[in-house]
Motif scaffolding. Structure first.
Motif, PDB file in Angstrom:
ATOM      1  N   THR A 116      31.564   3.898   2.476  1.00 45.92           N
ATOM      2  CA  THR A 116      32.070   4.251   2.000  1.00 45.92           C
ATOM      3  C   THR A 116      31.955   3.808   0.860  1.00 45.92           C
ATOM      4  O   THR A 116      31.528   4.180  -0.135  1.00 45.92           O
ATOM      5  CB  THR A 116      33.601   4.034   2.212  1.00 45.92           C
ATOM      6  OG1 THR A 116      33.857   4.308   3.296  1.00 45.92           O
ATOM      7  CG2 THR A 116      34.643   4.238   1.031  1.00 45.92           C
ATOM      8  N   CYS A 117      31.557   2.081   0.995  1.00 49.87           N
ATOM      9  CA  CYS A 117      31.384   1.217  -0.286  1.00 49.87           C
ATOM     10  C   CYS A 117      29.821   1.641  -1.076  1.00 49.87           C
ATOM     11  O   CYS A 117      29.170   2.656  -2.129  1.00 49.87           O
ATOM     12  CB  CYS A 117      30.836   0.258  -0.473  1.00 49.87           C
ATOM     13  SG  CYS A 117      32.427  -0.142  -0.022  1.00 49.87           S
ATOM     14  N   THR A 118      28.730   2.407   0.200  1.00 49.75           N
ATOM     15  CA  THR A 118      27.620   2.412  -0.381  1.00 49.75           C
ATOM     16  C   THR A 118      27.583   4.133  -1.109  1.00 49.75           C
ATOM     17  O   THR A 118      26.474   4.020  -1.992  1.00 49.75           O
ATOM     18  CB  THR A 118      26.473   2.458   0.969  1.00 49.75           C
ATOM     19  OG1 THR A 118      26.206   0.940   1.536  1.00 49.75           O
ATOM     20  CG2 THR A 118      24.916   3.054   0.923  1.00 49.75           C
ATOM     21  N   SER A 119      28.165   4.570  -0.518  1.00 57.06           N
ATOM     22  CA  SER A 119      28.122   6.216  -1.114  1.00 57.06           C
ATOM     23  C   SER A 119      28.404   6.538  -1.970  1.00 57.06           C
ATOM     24  O   SER A 119      27.815   6.756  -3.248  1.00 57.06           O
ATOM     25  CB  SER A 119      29.386   7.103   0.328  1.00 57.06           C
ATOM     26  OG  SER A 119      28.744   7.216   1.514  1.00 57.06           O
ATOM     27  N   SER A 120      29.916   5.343  -2.507  1.00 52.78           N
ATOM     28  CA  SER A 120      30.316   5.581  -3.593  1.00 52.78           C
ATOM     29  C   SER A 120      29.334   4.790  -4.506  1.00 52.78           C
ATOM     30  O   SER A 120      29.191   5.552  -5.817  1.00 52.78           O
ATOM     31  CB  SER A 120      31.815   4.842  -3.830  1.00 52.78           C
ATOM     32  OG  SER A 120      33.001   5.046  -3.282  1.00 52.78           O
ATOM     33  N   LEU A 121      28.650   3.788  -3.983  1.00 52.26           N
ATOM     34  CA  LEU A 121      27.676   3.198  -5.814  1.00 52.26           C
ATOM     35  C   LEU A 121      26.428   3.978  -5.611  1.00 52.26           C
ATOM     36  O   LEU A 121      26.136   4.390  -6.524  1.00 52.26           O
ATOM     37  CB  LEU A 121      27.334   1.850  -4.084  1.00 52.26           C
ATOM     38  CG  LEU A 121      26.485   1.151  -5.205  1.00 52.26           C
ATOM     39  CD1 LEU A 121      26.956   0.732  -7.336  1.00 52.26           C
ATOM     40  CD2 LEU A 121      25.723   0.244  -5.094  1.00 52.26           C
TER      41      LEU A 121
END
Length: 280
Positions: free
Chosen positions: A236-241
């Motif tokens: 989730t964090c990687t996708s958002s970034l």
């Protein structure tokens, strides 16, 4: 794999591959979402990413097979010892077989990227098959072992077969970002769990685990759920970034393009005015 390093190396590879897939799929999804309907030709940049991915899979599989076969106590490409009437290092042969199918997956990625004659979805199909073979081998890999040892390897099958199923679904449901990120999540889960196996069975520091205590089995099962939560959070964090970074650079690129167009229009207007004044 009979030590901590032997679990950390494949764990690192699966972990990095999961992050790689997350970045690649999010970038592709962002590009598709910003294109007009009917435009399906992907930029050359994404082809280069696929070539790199396939080439790395082939290289990593080759190195893995060589290491498994030709370490000091390895089988050295001997499968059966006729003198002693026994198999030679079957565990190393199982690991080599697992690496072989991931190497075939890399070949499928390169072939499907290079040639339009290869049917769409073959790369996903072969990767799903490689994951299935990994799980199939691991299922018959832990018999007659201590309970905790067998359990911690069996739990790994959830991530392996889960990744195999999600990747197989991508064959029929192309460009589904949910399935693509789910597959990435299962690869990251595999990577972190290989590290967990290494810490439990071959702790670098600290006391050794009691491989027969039931409470340890309960904790490891709960710990796997924590690993799943962490994998989902990382995806989730990687996708958002990646999404917001791509959006920011895309907006900046559009601003530069608009500025260049305005500059060109202004120059053209000034030139036209000068020409009109000269004629007068």
């Amino acid at each position: 794999m009979g030590n901590f390093g032997g679990h950390a190396i494949p764990g690192s590879i699966f972990l990095l591959y999961g992050f790689w897939l997350t970045v690649k799929h999010v970038l592709q999804h962002y590009w598709r979402s910003t294109q007009p309907k009917g435009r399906q030709m992907m930029p050359a940049f994404f082809k280069k990413m696929d070539y790199f991915e396939g080439g790395f899979a082939i290289f990593a599989a080759f190195v893995g097979i060589m290491v498994e076969q030709f370490v000091i106590d390895g089988p050295h490409a001997h499968l059966y010892d006729t003198k002693n009437n026994s198999w030679v290092k079957l565990m190393n042969w199982q690991h080599s077989t697992m690496y072989l199918f991931f190497g075939i997956s890399g070949i499928a990625i390169v072939a499907s990227t290079a040639s339009k004659l290869v049917p769409i979805g073959v790369d996903r199909l072969v990767l799903s098959l490689a994951l299935f073979v990994e799980g199939f081998l691991f299922y018959y890999h832990v018999h007659s072992r201590p309970h905790l040892d067998a359990h911690i390897h069996t739990v790994l099958l959830v991530a392996v077969f889960g990744g195999s199923v999600s990747t197989m679904l991508e064959v029929f449901m192309r460009h589904n970002i949910i399935l693509e990120l789910l597959g990435s999540c299962f690869f990251i889960l595999q990577g972190t769990w290989f590290y967990q196996i290494g810490f439990v069975l071959y702790p670098p520091n600290g006391p050794e685990w009691d491989l027969e205590q039931h409470n340890n089995i309960m904790f490891v099962t709960m710990c796997f759920c924590w690993h799943l939560a962490v994998a989902m959070l990382l995806v989730t964090c990687t996708s958002s970034l990646v999404w917001f970074t791509a959006k920011r650079f895309s907006a900046r690129g559009r601003d530069i393009e608009i500025g260049m167009r305005n500059t060109t229009l202004n120059s053209s207007s000034q030139k036209a005015l000068l020409e009109a004044s000269d004629e007068e």
